[in-house]
Structure formats: structure tokens, C-alpha cells
Design an enzyme around this catalytic site. Structure first.
Site, mmCIF file in Angstrom:
data_model
loop_
_atom_site.group_PDB
_atom_site.id
_atom_site.type_symbol
_atom_site.label_atom_id
_atom_site.label_comp_id
_atom_site.label_asym_id
_atom_site.label_seq_id
_atom_site.Cartn_x
_atom_site.Cartn_y
_atom_site.Cartn_z
ATOM 1 N N ASP A 67 -26.001 80.500 -2.947
ATOM 2 C CA ASP A 67 -24.972 80.341 -2.269
ATOM 3 C C ASP A 67 -25.540 79.735 -1.228
ATOM 4 O OD1 ASP A 67 -25.526 82.968 -1.222
ATOM 5 O OD2 ASP A 67 -23.841 83.701 -2.421
ATOM 6 N N ASN A 134 -15.425 93.639 -3.750
ATOM 7 C CA ASN A 134 -14.693 93.596 -4.349
ATOM 8 C C ASN A 134 -15.541 92.583 -5.920
ATOM 9 O OD1 ASN A 134 -16.011 90.511 -3.535
ATOM 10 N ND2 ASN A 134 -13.742 90.236 -2.533
ATOM 11 N N HIS A 136 -17.240 90.398 -6.138
ATOM 12 C CA HIS A 136 -17.805 89.005 -6.366
ATOM 13 C C HIS A 136 -19.770 88.503 -6.623
ATOM 14 C CE1 HIS A 136 -18.684 88.334 -1.796
ATOM 15 N NE2 HIS A 136 -20.208 88.657 -2.357
ATOM 16 N N GLU A 141 -15.209 84.630 -6.197
ATOM 17 C CA GLU A 141 -14.375 85.859 -5.400
ATOM 18 C C GLU A 141 -13.377 85.989 -6.351
ATOM 19 O OE1 GLU A 141 -15.164 87.387 -3.248
ATOM 20 O OE2 GLU A 141 -15.265 85.999 -0.564
HETATM 21 C C1 GLP Z 1 -22.938 88.063 0.217
HETATM 22 C C2 GLP Z 1 -23.334 87.182 -0.851
HETATM 23 C C3 GLP Z 1 -23.328 87.492 -2.167
HETATM 24 C C4 GLP Z 1 -23.888 89.413 -2.197
HETATM 25 C C5 GLP Z 1 -23.359 89.467 -1.500
HETATM 26 C C6 GLP Z 1 -23.220 91.578 -1.572
HETATM 27 O O1 GLP Z 1 -21.056 87.957 -0.256
HETATM 28 N N1 GLP Z 1 -22.980 85.946 -1.214
HETATM 29 O O2 GLP Z 1 -24.624 87.080 -3.374
HETATM 30 O O3 GLP Z 1 -23.977 89.756 -3.051
HETATM 31 O O4 GLP Z 1 -23.256 89.540 0.161
HETATM 32 O O5 GLP Z 1 -24.481 91.805 -0.614
HETATM 33 P P1 GLP Z 1 -25.239 93.073 -0.020
HETATM 34 O O6 GLP Z 1 -26.074 92.965 -0.732
HETATM 35 O O7 GLP Z 1 -25.082 92.833 1.679
HETATM 36 O O8 GLP Z 1 -24.236 94.112 0.051
#
Ligand code: GLP
Length: 257
Positions: A67, A134, A136, A141
Site C-alpha cells: 500500500d 480494526n 485491516h 478497512e
Molecule cells: C498500517 C499498514 C498495514 C499494517 C498496519 C499495522 O496501517 N497499512 O499494512 O499492517 O499499519 O501496523 P503495525 O505493525 O505498526 O501495528
């Protein structure tokens, strides 16, 4: 879906790194799907270490990031390109031209269809994922359906709030992003999702024991035949002993000795 519970975040990191290294050793032309976020970061540092210590060759791999924010250019410290350069790409012998991100200007990009480009490169062999609080995956989302390919999304309030920790203020967090869709992710041959910390305990419990539903985008992973979920003791605190595999930990622990 295989669930592996390991004692600490460091163990999760090492396990994830070993899976990626194994994939690349087995097939030096692997196509790897990469995620950003704090969870995989230390695993990327392990890859850098491995590359320095063992002279591992990343020259022929191709990477596709999941992303990208809309409205943040690649030189910005908060861009995912910058993140990947700083945490991995700059320190291994990967070719810059083999590292891809979805375009935030989908209509003007030559490969405006990211999924077509992935297919053209042979498809993703191993997709790395984190999970949002959440549920995702990427920036898919809740309420994203399972047929989605790479698309533009409006970020939820919850995601904007959580990701504001990387920005000077919450107002600087972009409101939109481009993400591989659920179908793009499920097209990968193998998928590994890593989660650490108490903050992820609830969503991991729902993911393991709940239904497949648009309310929890990660739940669509249950329809894929080769998915590993790696959690630490905290993220996996609500998972019953009988529901995870302990033996795998021994494999990795011995490979590190
Ligand atoms: C972001 C990314 C996701 C990732 C999520 C959780 O929103 N777009 O791909 O999985 O964060 O991140 P973290 O590993 O910092 O909890």
C-alpha cells in the site's frame, strides 16, 4: 490457517525473517509482497543482517509493497517508499527497478493495473502482512469485499488515529491511500501475517475464532490454503494451547543456534 505462538516480539521478528530468507534461498527469483508498519520492520533489519553476514543475494528478487498513502511523495519521510529504502532496500543488493509500489495516480501510471503487473512478474510467492487493530490488512478497512483488486481507499478514523504516531500531528496523516485489495492478497501463493503486543490480542482472537466477514477483512485469509499467523505471547493471549503449533518454534530456535 496455521497459528504459531512465540514468546516475544523479537522471536516473531526472527521467525518472519527466517521465512523470508528461506523463500529467497529456495528461489532467488522470488516475488515477495511487503508490508510496512512497526511489526515487520525488525524482520527487515534481520534481512539486512543476514545479507551482511552471509552475503545473501537479493539481486534477482522482485518486491511489491501492499500500500501507499495518497498525496505523500516518495522523498517524504512518511512515504512507504522512504520507509522501505531506510529499513531494507538501501542495505541489500536489490535492484531499485524491481521494487514496486501501487501508484497513487492510478490512471496515469503505465502499469495502472498493479495486479496485472504482479501477474506479469509471475505472481507473489510470499506475502508479508501485519494487521490493523480494526482487522485491516494493507489498507483494506472493514467493509472491503473479498473481490477487491488494488484500489483507492478512504482511511478510517481509527487507522488515521493509530498511524498518527508516525507524523508530527494527526492533521498531517493522509485521508486516502492506495492498497492491494483482498483478492490481490489472496492471489499470493503463501501468506504470513505477524502480530505482536496486547493491542492486537482482541483482533487476533476474533480472527482465529470468529466468522469470515467484511467486518474483519483479515478473516478472508481463512479461505486461503497456505496462511501462517505468527503471534507473540501478548497478541496470542486469548488463543487456546490446542489451537496453535508449538513445534515450529523449535525448528526456528535450532536454526538460529
Ligand atoms: C498500517 C499498514 C498495514 C499494517 C498496519 C499495522 O496501517 N497499512 O499494512 O499492517 O499499519 O501496523 P503495525 O505493525 O505498526 O501495528
Amino acid at each position: 490457517m496455521k497459528v504459531i505462538k512465540l514468546p516475544t516480539p523479537q522471536d516473531v521478528t526472527n521467525y518472519l525473517a527466517q521465512l523470508i530468507i528461506k523463500q529467497i534461498k529456495e528461489n532467488p527469483q522470488s516475488v515477495i509482497g511487503l508490508a510496512t508498519g512497526s511489526t515487520p520492520t525488525l524482520a527487515y533489519h534481520e534481512l539486512v543482517k543476514d545479507s551482511l553476514l552471509n552475503n545473501s543475494n537479493y539481486e534477482n528478487i522482485t518486491t511489491f509493497n501492499l500500500d501507499k498513502y495518497v498525496g505523500i511523495d516518495d522523498k517524504n519521510v512518511n512515504s512507504y517508499r522512504y520507509f522501505m529504502n531506510e529499513n531494507l532496500f538501501n542495505y541489500i543488493n536489490i535492484k531499485e527497478g524491481n521494487t514496486f509500489f501501487p501508484s497513487s495516480n492510478l490512471t496515469n501510471d503505465r502499469f495502472d493495473n498493479y495486479d496485472e503487473l504482479i501477474k506479469l512478474k509471475g505472481g507473489i510467492d510470499l506475502q508479508v502482512l501485519g494487521i490493523g487493530e480494526n482487522g485491516h490488512i494493507g489498507f483494506n478497512e472493514p467493509q472491503t469485499n473479498k473481490e477487491t483488486l488494488t484500489h483507492k481507499v478512504k482511511l478510517s478514523k481509527n487507522t488515521i488515529k493509530n498511524n498518527s504516531r508516525f507524523f508530527d500531528s494527526i492533521d498531517e496523516v493522509p485521508k486516502y491511500a492506495v492498497t492491494m485489495g483482498i483478492k490481490s492478497i489472496l492471489n499470493s501463493r503463501k501468506i504470513v501475517l505477524a502480530a505482536t503486543g496486547v493491542k492486537k490480542a482482541k483482533i487476533i482472537e476474533k480472527l482465529i475464532y470468529g466468522d469470515i466477514t467484511v467486518d474483519l477483512p483479515a478473516s478472508f485469509l481463512k479461505t486461503h490454503k497456505d496462511v501462517i499467523i505468527i503471534v507473540d505471547d501478548n497478541a496470542g493471549m486469548n488463543i487456546k494451547e490446542k489451537d496453535y503449533e508449538k513445534s515450529k518454534w523449535n525448528d526456528i530456535a535450532s536454526s538460529r543456534r
